[in-house]
Design an enzyme around this catalytic site. Structure first.
Site, PDB file in Angstrom:
ATOM      1  NE  ARG A  20      46.853   7.886  65.037  1.00 12.05           N
ATOM      2  CZ  ARG A  20      45.768   8.650  64.958  1.00 12.05           C
ATOM      3  NH1 ARG A  20      44.622   8.219  65.478  1.00 12.05           N
ATOM      4  NH2 ARG A  20      45.834   9.835  64.393  1.00 12.05           N
ATOM      5  CG  ASN A 172      29.763  10.242  70.722  1.00  6.82           C
ATOM      6  OD1 ASN A 172      29.460  10.883  71.729  1.00  6.82           O
ATOM      7  ND2 ASN A 172      30.244   9.007  70.763  1.00  6.82           N
TER       8      ASN A 172
END
Length: 454
Positions: A20, A172
């Protein structure tokens, strides 16, 4: 470095493809604050007192492997090939820690803002599995932490979560710590029976609870655990890094009228009482002593500036530039690998490369240290109190003695003794009336051409 009773190790995951980013540079080598993101992660591990640091790299990124080898050595590298998830990546480091006994923390090479102080709380307990969580402004696709007090009951991925769990904002970060033996025992039990066929590190929490091992969560700020996966996120991380650095310098007594325009590197040092004007860029290795003044649009990298010295505006200090107390480098002056003594000045439009300028020497506008012969660099020495006139070229290797003078427009190729005057230019001559006659002739010629055109 943090002093620890129980040995610590770190596993840094840096094997991601980083597609990306759309960049030929591997993702974890992109810089934040002038330093590769991976180096920020290594810095944090070392600051924690980790006696072992293992970086997990991918077979697809020889540049990352070479980077780690230069900094830590080949024995600190583990290779994940093929990439089969975060749990699989951590297991790639198992052999490198085969003889290690202690606590291990798992961090990431694309989380550049996470510092040792953010990670330290996971070592407060030495049993079970500990995870760093954060309160997300927009939880989105983050895994949710199911908590009961400080106890972590589960980590649920967003795509598998019920609406009630999706409403949870405790997320998380992916950072985890555990005793090394327990960690790899649990990882050996992780299965890949999921849609992606990958081994997830988060499964360790559920496996630990089945064994009756403690599982806990500690929290860090969301910005600290920010991961970088695309160029927009890299720019966001840079902005957050710069914000913290500016606040730190302002708090220590650095004056910045427009701090949002000043750009710092990870290792920039600026002493209290220094003024930094707008639009200044500090590259890596800049050391600014208390009481200096850095004026607008200057760029400083690998250079030292003493107290009372002034740089700019529009000046460039390259690596090896060393400005003494009260020295002045003015507008459009470039200095590279030159030490300037106390009170020395180069006020405008000069290039000083490879050499030394003595105390209170004056370098005139347009002066050039001609340091490169096409093959090698050579040094120029300007003695204490010397005066170099404007538009002079000093062809290195050459020395201008203390108190000597160089006449404007000179090309100096030989040493000048102390107290001497050097003149190295053609003698001026005058031809009486020549300019007037020339101009009259040319005006007539131009007028004739206009007449023909009409």
């Amino acid at each position: 470095m943090t002093s620890t009773a129980e040995p610590r190790a770190a596993i840094i995951l840096a094997a991601g493809q980083g597609t990306r980013m759309k960049s030929p540079l591997p993702k974890v080598l992109h810089p934040v604050g002038g330093r590769a993101m991976l180096d920020h992660a290594i810095d944090a591990a070392e600051a924690l007192g980790c006696e072992r640091v293992v970086v997990v790299v991918g077979a697809h990124s020889p540049e990352v492997r070479a980077h780690v080898a230069r900094r830590l050595g080949e024995d600190c590298i583990a290779v994940q090939d093929p990439p089969l998830g975060t749990g699989h990546a951590v297991r790639a480091a198992e052999s490198a820690l085969a003889d290690f006994r202690g606590q291990v923390v798992i961090t990431y090479g694309d989380v550049p803002l996470l510092r040792a102080a953010d990670i330290e709380p996971v070592f407060a307990a030495s049993e079970g599995v500990r995870v760093i969580g954060f309160e997300a402004r927009d939880p989105g696709a983050y895994g949710r932490l199911i908590l009961k007090g400080d106890d972590l009951e589960a980590i649920t991925e967003a795509k598998e979560a019920s609406p009630e769990i999706l409403a949870i904002s405790a997320c998380n970060s992916g950072v985890m710590a555990a005793p090394v033996g327990l960690l790899f025992e649990l990882l050996a039990e992780v299965r890949n029976d999921n849609a992606k066929g990958e081994y997830y590190l988060t499964d360790v929490v559920e496996l630990a609870r089945r064994r009756g091992e403690p599982t806990r969560a500690v929290f860090a700020g969301e910005d600290a655990v920010m991961g970088v996966n695309a160029q927009a996120e890299l720019a966001q991380a840079e902005a957050l890094f710069q914000k913290v650095r500016r606040e730190d310098f302002l708090a220590t007594g650095v004056t910045m009228p427009a701090p949002e325009t000043v750009h710092f590197s990870w290792d920039t040092e600026v002493g209290a009482g220094t003024t930094v004007e707008p639009y200044v860029v500090f590259g890596p290795g800049a050391r600014i002593a208390p009481g200096a003044r850095i004026r607008s649009f200057s760029h400083i990298e690998g250079a030292r500036v003493a107290g009372g010295a002034e740089v700019g505006p529009y000046a460039r200090l390259r690596p090896g530039a060393d400005l003494g107390e009260g020295a002045k480098v003015g507008n459009f002056v470039e200095v590279k690998n030159v030490a300037m003594g106390k009170g020395a000045k180069a006020n405008h439009l000069a290039y000083l490369g490879d050499g030394e300028v003595g105390a209170k020497a004056n370098i005139g506008a347009g002066t050039i240290f001609c340091n490169y012969d096409g093959f090698f660099k050579h040094r120029t020495t300007v003695g204490e109190g010397a005066f170099v006139g404007s538009n002079s070229s000093l062809v290195a290797p050459v020395s201008i003695g203390a108190g000597a003078m160089v006449g404007s427009g000179s090309v100096v190729t030989r040493d000048v003794e102390p107290g001497d005057l050097a003149l190295a230019r053609g003698q001026q001559t005058a031809k009486a009336g020549w300019a007037a006659r020339f101009m009259e002739t040319m005006r007539a010629k131009k007028a004739g051409q206009k007449g023909k055109a009409g």
